[in-house]
Enzyme design. Structure first.
Site, PDB file in Angstrom:
ATOM      1  N   CYS A  83      41.005  49.316  35.370  1.00  0.00           N
ATOM      2  CA  CYS A  83      41.531  48.349  36.337  1.00  0.00           C
ATOM      3  C   CYS A  83      41.371  48.960  37.714  1.00  0.00           C
ATOM      4  CB  CYS A  83      42.997  48.064  36.038  1.00  0.00           C
ATOM      5  SG  CYS A  83      43.852  47.101  37.307  1.00  0.00           S
ATOM      6  N   CYS A 197      36.164  44.664  40.316  1.00  0.00           N
ATOM      7  CA  CYS A 197      37.280  44.387  39.417  1.00  0.00           C
ATOM      8  C   CYS A 197      36.667  44.292  38.035  1.00  0.00           C
ATOM      9  CB  CYS A 197      37.971  43.073  39.794  1.00  0.00           C
ATOM     10  SG  CYS A 197      39.183  42.496  38.562  1.00  0.00           S
TER      11      CYS A 197
END
Length: 269
Positions: A83, A197
């Site tokens: 992440c 991302c």
């Protein structure tokens, strides 16, 4: 907590891959392509999804707590913070708190600076990653002479979740994000886009289909997998069936089945 029934055994190195939702699955597939001798535990903190909308203090408190629970339960050989939001904000804290190796996800700014021919790079990321000082430090270090256009692409996070869970790709969200990006000053010169991302590579094909062929999409998945590979000791020269399990912080059979099916489709046999 919900988990799938297949669990790693004590004789197999365990790689814990961690995210708030489906994004880290894009990292899992890269690791699975390199290593057939490790067990993957995919942990999704779906009770707090999406991390990109949490404050830094709330994110820190949640991730440190949840990571402690995961380490106690699975005793991983290595943990991958799949992440960008959590990596940019908390990687140093995690390394100080726990006594296992951590690999974080860093936006692929360095390779983008090398790849660009026009000198103009776009970075698609969550709002938290776009505004974090760490991202700007990376730009100063690796792309000081490039034009870098930062763009918050938060709708793509939920779009990726819809794709994995419902096999539906909301092209309108992707088109809207790209329209906003290319409306920015200087965006007509973009030839390289960083998918900063881990959810976004899940949408790579749909994103690329809406872009000119001259624009390159980059992410850090391959680099993360190589780093994991280098940190894990070779455990078995014989090819064996890969194993994985899925851990959810919030019970949801639909999500559990979707994540299991995605990983099952990428097993190396």
């Amino acid at each position: 907590m919900t988990e799938s029934p297949r669990q790693p055994d004590a004789n197999t190195p365990t790689v814990l891959v961690f995210d708030s939702g489906a994004g880290g699955l894009s990292i899992c597939t890269k690791i699975m392509a390199l290593r057939n001798d490790c067990a993957i535990v995919y942990a999704a903190d779906n009770a707090y999804f999406p991390y990109g909308e949490l404050s830094t203090s709330a994110l820190r408190q949640r991730v440190i707590t949840f990571m402690g629970e995961l380490i106690d339960q699975y005793s991983p050989s290595i943990a991958v913070i799949a992440c960008n939001t959590a990596s940019t904000a908390l990687l140093a804290d995690l390394r100080e708190t726990f006594d296992i190796p951590f690999v974080g996800v860093v936006p692929a700014i360095k390779p983008a600076a090398t790849a660009t021919q026009t000198g103009t790079i776009a970075i698609l990321a969550t709002s938290a990653t776009v505004t974090h000082d760490y991202t700007r430090d990376l730009i100063k270090e690796f792309a000081p002479n490039k034009t870098v256009i930062l763009h918050s692409a938060q709708p793509l996070v939920r779009a990726a979740e819809l794709l994995i869970q419902n096999n539906q790709c909301p092209d309108s969200a992707i088109q809207g994000t790209l329209s906003e990006l290319f409306a920015k000053p200087g965006a007509e010169h973009i030839d390289t886009i960083v998918l900063a991302c881990t959810h976004f590579p899940l949408l790579r094909e749909a994103i690329q289909a809406l872009l000119p062929a001259s624009i390159t999409l980059l992410d850090s998945g391959d680099a993360i997998a190589r780093r994991v590979d280098s940190l894990l000791c070779a455990t078995n020269t014989l090819k064996q069936t890969q194993r994985f399990s899925v851990h959810l912080s919030k019970p949801c059979i639909t999500t559990l089945n979707a994540y299991n099916n995605f990983l099952a489709a990428h097993i190396q046999i």
